[in-house]
Design a protein around this motif. Structure first.
Motif, PDB file in Angstrom:
ATOM      1  N   LEU A 486       0.849  -1.187   0.000  1.00 41.45           N
ATOM      2  CA  LEU A 486       0.000   0.000   0.000  1.00 41.45           C
ATOM      3  C   LEU A 486       0.885   1.237   0.000  1.00 41.45           C
ATOM      4  CD1 LEU A 486      -2.682  -1.042   2.661  1.00 41.45           C
ATOM      5  CD2 LEU A 486      -3.017  -0.878   0.194  1.00 41.45           C
ATOM      6  N   PRO A 487       0.408   2.320  -0.585  1.00 40.53           N
ATOM      7  CA  PRO A 487       1.212   3.552  -0.582  1.00 40.53           C
ATOM      8  C   PRO A 487       1.216   4.191   0.807  1.00 40.53           C
ATOM      9  CG  PRO A 487      -0.892   3.978  -1.584  1.00 40.53           C
ATOM     10  CD  PRO A 487      -0.855   2.498  -1.340  1.00 40.53           C
ATOM     11  N   VAL A 488       2.259   4.940   1.082  1.00 44.86           N
ATOM     12  CA  VAL A 488       2.396   5.658   2.338  1.00 44.86           C
ATOM     13  C   VAL A 488       1.936   7.091   2.122  1.00 44.86           C
ATOM     14  CG1 VAL A 488       3.972   6.399   4.145  1.00 44.86           C
ATOM     15  CG2 VAL A 488       4.306   4.179   3.050  1.00 44.86           C
ATOM     16  N   LYS A 537     -14.307  13.311  -1.327  1.00 47.22           N
ATOM     17  CA  LYS A 537     -14.535  14.210  -0.210  1.00 47.22           C
ATOM     18  C   LYS A 537     -14.544  13.499   1.123  1.00 47.22           C
ATOM     19  CE  LYS A 537     -17.343  17.675  -2.669  1.00 47.22           C
ATOM     20  NZ  LYS A 537     -18.643  18.411  -2.640  1.00 47.22           N
ATOM     21  N   VAL A 538     -15.092  12.289   1.144  1.00 51.16           N
ATOM     22  CA  VAL A 538     -15.317  11.580   2.409  1.00 51.16           C
ATOM     23  C   VAL A 538     -14.192  10.578   2.630  1.00 51.16           C
ATOM     24  CG1 VAL A 538     -16.927  10.202   3.750  1.00 51.16           C
ATOM     25  CG2 VAL A 538     -17.796  11.871   2.074  1.00 51.16           C
ATOM     26  N   PHE A 539     -13.484  10.732   3.763  1.00 53.67           N
ATOM     27  CA  PHE A 539     -12.384   9.831   4.100  1.00 53.67           C
ATOM     28  C   PHE A 539     -12.591   9.261   5.501  1.00 53.67           C
ATOM     29  CE2 PHE A 539     -10.612  12.872   1.080  1.00 53.67           C
ATOM     30  CZ  PHE A 539     -10.017  12.051   0.156  1.00 53.67           C
ATOM     31  N   ALA A 540     -12.507   7.948   5.598  1.00 53.10           N
ATOM     32  CA  ALA A 540     -12.585   7.269   6.897  1.00 53.10           C
ATOM     33  C   ALA A 540     -11.170   6.995   7.404  1.00 53.10           C
ATOM     34  CB  ALA A 540     -13.368   5.973   6.776  1.00 53.10           C
ATOM     35  N   VAL A 541     -11.009   7.089   8.711  1.00 49.34           N
ATOM     36  CA  VAL A 541      -9.712   6.831   9.337  1.00 49.34           C
ATOM     37  C   VAL A 541      -9.892   5.690  10.341  1.00 49.34           C
ATOM     38  CG1 VAL A 541      -7.802   7.758  10.677  1.00 49.34           C
ATOM     39  CG2 VAL A 541      -9.050   9.239   9.085  1.00 49.34           C
ATOM     40  N   THR A 542      -9.098   4.611  10.176  1.00 46.43           N
ATOM     41  CA  THR A 542      -9.185   3.464  11.083  1.00 46.43           C
ATOM     42  C   THR A 542      -7.801   2.857  11.283  1.00 46.43           C
ATOM     43  OG1 THR A 542     -10.328   1.370  11.522  1.00 46.43           O
ATOM     44  CG2 THR A 542      -9.623   1.775   9.254  1.00 46.43           C
ATOM     45  N   SER A 543      -7.754   1.825  12.113  1.00 45.06           N
ATOM     46  CA  SER A 543      -6.489   1.125  12.405  1.00 45.06           C
ATOM     47  C   SER A 543      -6.809  -0.307  12.794  1.00 45.06           C
ATOM     48  CB  SER A 543      -5.737   1.828  13.534  1.00 45.06           C
ATOM     49  OG  SER A 543      -6.490   1.791  14.733  1.00 45.06           O
ATOM     50  N   THR A 544      -5.785  -1.048  13.126  1.00 48.01           N
ATOM     51  CA  THR A 544      -5.992  -2.455  13.501  1.00 48.01           C
ATOM     52  C   THR A 544      -6.512  -2.551  14.922  1.00 48.01           C
ATOM     53  OG1 THR A 544      -4.224  -3.163  12.029  1.00 48.01           O
ATOM     54  CG2 THR A 544      -4.899  -4.706  13.713  1.00 48.01           C
ATOM     55  N   GLN A 545      -5.842  -1.885  15.871  1.00 50.48           N
ATOM     56  CA  GLN A 545      -6.227  -1.938  17.274  1.00 50.48           C
ATOM     57  C   GLN A 545      -6.365  -0.527  17.829  1.00 50.48           C
ATOM     58  OE1 GLN A 545      -3.481  -4.276  19.526  1.00 50.48           O
ATOM     59  NE2 GLN A 545      -4.198  -6.252  18.727  1.00 50.48           N
ATOM     60  N   GLN A 546      -6.945  -0.474  19.025  1.00 48.90           N
ATOM     61  CA  GLN A 546      -7.081   0.787  19.731  1.00 48.90           C
ATOM     62  C   GLN A 546      -5.698   1.261  20.188  1.00 48.90           C
ATOM     63  OE1 GLN A 546     -10.186   1.958  19.955  1.00 48.90           O
ATOM     64  NE2 GLN A 546      -9.649   3.894  20.948  1.00 48.90           N
ATOM     65  N   GLY A 547      -5.458   2.565  20.171  1.00 49.00           N
ATOM     66  CA  GLY A 547      -4.224   3.125  20.684  1.00 49.00           C
ATOM     67  C   GLY A 547      -3.144   3.330  19.656  1.00 49.00           C
ATOM     68  N   LEU A 670     -10.152   5.500   2.357  1.00 50.19           N
ATOM     69  CA  LEU A 670      -9.951   5.009   3.719  1.00 50.19           C
ATOM     70  C   LEU A 670      -8.480   5.147   4.078  1.00 50.19           C
ATOM     71  CD1 LEU A 670     -11.605   2.060   5.467  1.00 50.19           C
ATOM     72  CD2 LEU A 670      -9.134   2.296   5.625  1.00 50.19           C
ATOM     73  N   ILE A 671      -8.244   5.820   5.179  1.00 54.46           N
ATOM     74  CA  ILE A 671      -6.865   5.988   5.677  1.00 54.46           C
ATOM     75  C   ILE A 671      -6.644   4.957   6.771  1.00 54.46           C
ATOM     76  CG2 ILE A 671      -5.240   7.586   6.722  1.00 54.46           C
ATOM     77  CD1 ILE A 671      -7.086   9.881   5.699  1.00 54.46           C
ATOM     78  N   PHE A 672      -5.601   4.130   6.568  1.00 59.42           N
ATOM     79  CA  PHE A 672      -5.305   3.062   7.535  1.00 59.42           C
ATOM     80  C   PHE A 672      -4.069   3.492   8.342  1.00 59.42           C
ATOM     81  CE2 PHE A 672      -3.928  -1.058   9.102  1.00 59.42           C
ATOM     82  CZ  PHE A 672      -5.130  -1.668   9.429  1.00 59.42           C
ATOM     83  N   VAL A 673      -4.263   3.683   9.639  1.00 65.58           N
ATOM     84  CA  VAL A 673      -3.190   4.139  10.526  1.00 65.58           C
ATOM     85  C   VAL A 673      -2.474   2.929  11.131  1.00 65.58           C
ATOM     86  CG1 VAL A 673      -2.621   5.485  12.577  1.00 65.58           C
ATOM     87  CG2 VAL A 673      -4.447   6.247  11.039  1.00 65.58           C
ATOM     88  N   LEU A 698      -9.406   1.505   0.107  1.00 68.32           N
ATOM     89  CA  LEU A 698      -8.146   1.808   0.795  1.00 68.32           C
ATOM     90  C   LEU A 698      -7.334   2.816  -0.014  1.00 68.32           C
ATOM     91  CD1 LEU A 698      -6.973  -1.634   2.181  1.00 68.32           C
ATOM     92  CD2 LEU A 698      -7.232   0.480   3.474  1.00 68.32           C
ATOM     93  N   THR A 699      -7.077   3.955   0.601  1.00 69.40           N
ATOM     94  CA  THR A 699      -6.308   4.999  -0.072  1.00 69.40           C
ATOM     95  C   THR A 699      -4.819   4.866   0.217  1.00 69.40           C
ATOM     96  OG1 THR A 699      -8.197   6.482   0.138  1.00 69.40           O
ATOM     97  CG2 THR A 699      -6.055   7.477  -0.344  1.00 69.40           C
ATOM     98  N   GLY A 700      -4.469   4.603   1.441  1.00 66.99           N
ATOM     99  CA  GLY A 700      -3.072   4.477   1.802  1.00 66.99           C
ATOM    100  C   GLY A 700      -2.909   4.320   3.299  1.00 66.99           C
ATOM    101  N   VAL A 701      -1.665   4.330   3.727  1.00 66.39           N
ATOM    102  CA  VAL A 701      -1.313   4.084   5.118  1.00 66.39           C
ATOM    103  C   VAL A 701      -0.633   5.309   5.682  1.00 66.39           C
ATOM    104  CG1 VAL A 701       0.124   2.686   6.666  1.00 66.39           C
ATOM    105  CG2 VAL A 701      -1.098   1.604   4.777  1.00 66.39           C
ATOM    106  N   VAL A 702      -1.006   5.650   6.922  1.00 68.47           N
ATOM    107  CA  VAL A 702      -0.298   6.668   7.695  1.00 68.47           C
ATOM    108  C   VAL A 702       0.519   5.934   8.758  1.00 68.47           C
ATOM    109  CG1 VAL A 702      -0.530   8.576   9.317  1.00 68.47           C
ATOM    110  CG2 VAL A 702      -1.983   8.479   7.293  1.00 68.47           C
TER     111      VAL A 702
END
Length: 728
Positions: A486-488, A537-547, A670-673, A698-702
């Motif tokens: 995935l792109p960064v 316009k609409v972007f969701a931000v999520t991750s694998t786990q909390q924190g 979707l931004i995956f942190v 999936l747009t990319g990874v932060v």
């Protein structure tokens, strides 16, 4: 509105990682303080241990071992050597043998020396704990005083032997005897004691060997004396039994007689052969007439018959002449005829005598040959009997002579051994005695400390490399591209300042944190570039786990977009909301849950904060997934699209619940942190696979919480224009 994720089919296992030289240097630089600390600790510990070790001194004595062949026995060198090398090697082993060590120990009285007698040293505090008998409550067997002394002596000899080194000098008879001790004088005394103990042991063994040989020879001499007497008696008994006085003369006479008889027999057989031939010719004619006998060669060769034949021929010629001259009745003719008849009668008689003589001569020759043959056989049997007696006599005489020679040899050797028993010479001599050394040979403190330092350095570096090799987390943008495909979108640094940690959710607004703000702008730029072809316009931000920092990333990204256009931040985490708290909204402020439940309108639930509109969660509903998957939520997002340039949704973690999968259906991206170095790669890839199966765009990874000090190992966070920035 949803779009097809261009990276949906690209997720695959990462290839095997190959660490380059740059990465190796980076690892060493990254862990330089840990490696340095460990190495320094080991060096200090090695120095303390080394300086606490008692120094060891070594003294050396030089001994020359000369080869000597045994002289106790002369019977083909009973104690012969196999060669010079074998002899010297044997003596080297004798030097290390227990008798030599024991003699040296007793000479130096080392049983009273604590260095070699462990019983005299203070017991170690770990001695009782290390005794395995105490582990199982087994009582040690009680030993008598003699057994205790014997055990102590064995221990002292063992400790003494371990400090001895026998070092032969190649191609010489010189051997160096080295001894190690904590006391330099003890090292020299021990080396010299071993040299003297070896010489004394050798002399004692030679003396014992000589004594044993003498005792054995004396016993053997008695047996030889008895055997000699027995052999002489057997010889004399045989002489008397066979009446032998001068057997050699009798045998010579018998041999001469046998030779003469053999010659006579040969002559008689020759004569018999000749007469036998003539006799056979006569026998072949049978009872023939005189005329037939007269044709025999033996008759024709007889001289008298030859003269008579000549006279007969002469008279026949005369009778023939008188018959032609006077006729058969003439007196002269009658006289001639009468003379011829007379000579013919004589010839017939002579032929008969010759034939009878040949027969008698054959009979005589045969009788003589038989008599001589019998005589020769008797003489031969007599000679053979005498030869047997001579052989037996020689055997007995040789036995007597052998016993006498052996007896004389043993008697002579006993006399020589007894005379020279006290004149034994050693096979070795001390070439150079050992002197007390001035400096120790061990421990080599510099070498030990250097080796310990190098080993600690290598061990620490190895552990670091092993740790890095076993690390299966996402730590760099390279890991994201290789392992997640995935792109960064951006890299956010870790914040170590406690005060700034509390305000990390709005750190983008902090003018002092130029690096952090630049990193957020990079994320904003990456998202903007994805919306060039389509209106995202609409972007969701999520991750694998909390924190992992998804909420702080969502808030800071929303603040960054607020500087470019009208932006709305929606707290879509209906389970553990955090946005309201960060913007100091009331705990019971209306929000998303109220709108989806139909209690309040959108305008009543949106709150403004420094140019950013915020839609909090509101009350936490009992059925958040049902609300997020409802048509009301989709309709809400569609209506908000028309009012805002950018909409950022803070979503729950993917691994915990499936709310993000519902939210992703109505988002453009979707931004995956991912928190750097926290979760193993399989956990992250599992979450991404869930999103892809649900059709999430999936747009990319932060990459969040990256330490900028690790930039040399692939952490590419170094914001342009702010190289001096350091977020701890």
């Amino acid at each position: 509105m949803t779009t097809q994720n261009p990276y949906q089919n690209r997720l695959r296992p990462a290839d095997e990682k190959i660490i380059s030289i740059r990465e190796i240097v980076g690892i060493l630089k990254l862990y330089r303080w840990q490696i340095t600390s460990f190495t320094a600790s080991v060096v200090i510990l090695a120095a303390l241990v080394t300086f606490s070790i008692s120094p060891t001194y070594q003294a050396s004595a030089r001994l020359q071992i000369e080869q000597e062949q045994a002289k106790v026995m002369s019977i083909e060198d009973v104690y012969a050597f196999e060669g010079n090398d074998a002899y010297l090697n044997t003596q080297h082993e004798v030097l290390k043998s227990r008798p030599v060590m024991e003699k040296a120990v007793k000479k130096l009285n080392l049983i009273e020396n604590p260095e070699f007698n462990a019983a005299l040293r203070e017991p170690s505090p770990f001695r009782e704990w290390l005794n395995w008998r105490n582990w199982f409550s087994i009582e040690s067997p009680e030993l008598s005083e003699a057994e205790q002394k014997a055990r102590q002596l064995e221990g002292v000899i063992g400790a003494f032997s371990r400090n001895v080194t026998i070092d032969p000098v190649r191609r010489t008879q010189i051997v160096n005897i080295r001894f190690d001790s904590e006391n330099p004088q003890m090292a020299a005394d021990a080396a010299n004691a071993i040299s003297r103990a070896y010489i004394e042991t050798w002399l004692e063994s030679k003396l014992a060997l000589t004594t044993n040989a003498t005792d054995w020879m004396e016993v053997r001499l008695i047996d030889l004396s008895d055997e000699l007497e027995e052999a002489i008696t057997s010889l004399q008994t045989y002489r008397e039994k066979e009446s032998l006085i001068d057997l050699e003369s009798e045998l010579a006479l018998a041999n001469s007689e046998l030779t003469a008889l053999t010659q006579s027999l040969a002559q008689e057989r020759s004569k018999l052969a000749t007469t036998g031939t003539i006799y056979q010719q006569i026998q072949n004619t049978g009872a023939g007439s005189i005329e037939e006998y007269s044709t025999l060669p033996a008759v024709l060769a007889h001289p008298l018959i030859q003269r008579l034949k000549e006279d007969e021929a002469r008279i026949e010629r005369q009778a023939q002449e008188l018959s032609r001259r006077y006729g058969p009745r003439h007196p002269r003719m009658i006289a001639a005829q009468s003379e011829l008849n007379s000579i013919q009668d004589i010839i017939r008689q002579q032929i008969e005598k010759t034939v009878r003589g040949v027969e008698r001569e054959y009979e005589v020759a045969r009788a003589n040959e038989e008599a001589l043959r019998n005589t020769v056989d008797s003489a031969r049997e007599r000679v053979q009997a005498m030869n047997r007696k001579q052989h037996r006599l020689n055997e007995l005489e040789r036995n007597v002579q052998t016993k006498r020679d052996l007896y004389d040899a043993f008697f002579k050797r006993i006399s020589e051994t007894s005379a020279t028993a006290d004149l034994q010479t050693a096979n070795a001599r001390v070439v150079e005695e050992a002197n007390a050394p001035r400096s120790p040979i061990a421990p080599n403190k510099k070498l030990i400390i250097a080796v310990a330092g190098i080993a600690a350095l290598l061990f620490a570096a190895g552990c670091v490399f092993l740790k890095e090799m076993l690390n299966n987390t996402i730590r760099t943008s390279k890991d994201v591209e290789e392992k997640l495909n995935l792109p960064v979108l951006g890299i956010l640094p870790v914040i170590s300042d406690k005060a700034k940690k509390d305000s990390v959710h709005k750190l983008f607004l902090d003018k002092d944190e130029h690096g952090f703000g630049e990193a957020v702008r990079t994320i904003r730029t990456g998202l903007s570039l994805t919306a060039l072809d389509q209106a995202h316009k609409v972007f969701a931000v999520t991750s694998t786990q909390q924190g992992e920092g998804k909420s702080s990333s969502a808030i800071n990204t929303a603040l960054a977009f607020a500087t470019m256009g009208k932006t709305l931040l929606i707290d879509a985490d209906l389970r553990r909301p955090i946005v309201a708290k960060q913007f100091n909204l009331k705990e019971k402020a209306v929000g998303l849950a109220h709108i989806l439940a139909g209690f309040d309108k959108v305008e009543q639930c949106i709150h403004s904060w420094q140019g950013l509109d915020v839609l909090p969660t509101g009350i936490i509903p009992p059925n958040p997934q049902e609300l997020l998957s409802s048509e009301a939520f989709a309709s809400l997002i569609e209506s908000l699209r028309e009012q805002y340039d950018y909409i950022i949704l803070d979503c729950p973690p993917v691994q915990s619940v499936s709310d993000s999968l519902m939210i992703a259906r109505v988002c453009d991206g979707l931004i995956f942190v991912v928190e750097a170095g926290r979760l193993p790669t399989p956990a992250i890839t599992g979450s991404i696979k869930r999103l892809m199966k649900a059709g999430a765009p999936l747009t990319g990874v932060v990459l969040n919480k990256v330490d900028p000090h690790r930039g040399t190992y692939g952490y590419e966070y170094e914001p342009y224009g702010y190289q001096g920035y350091a977020a701890g």
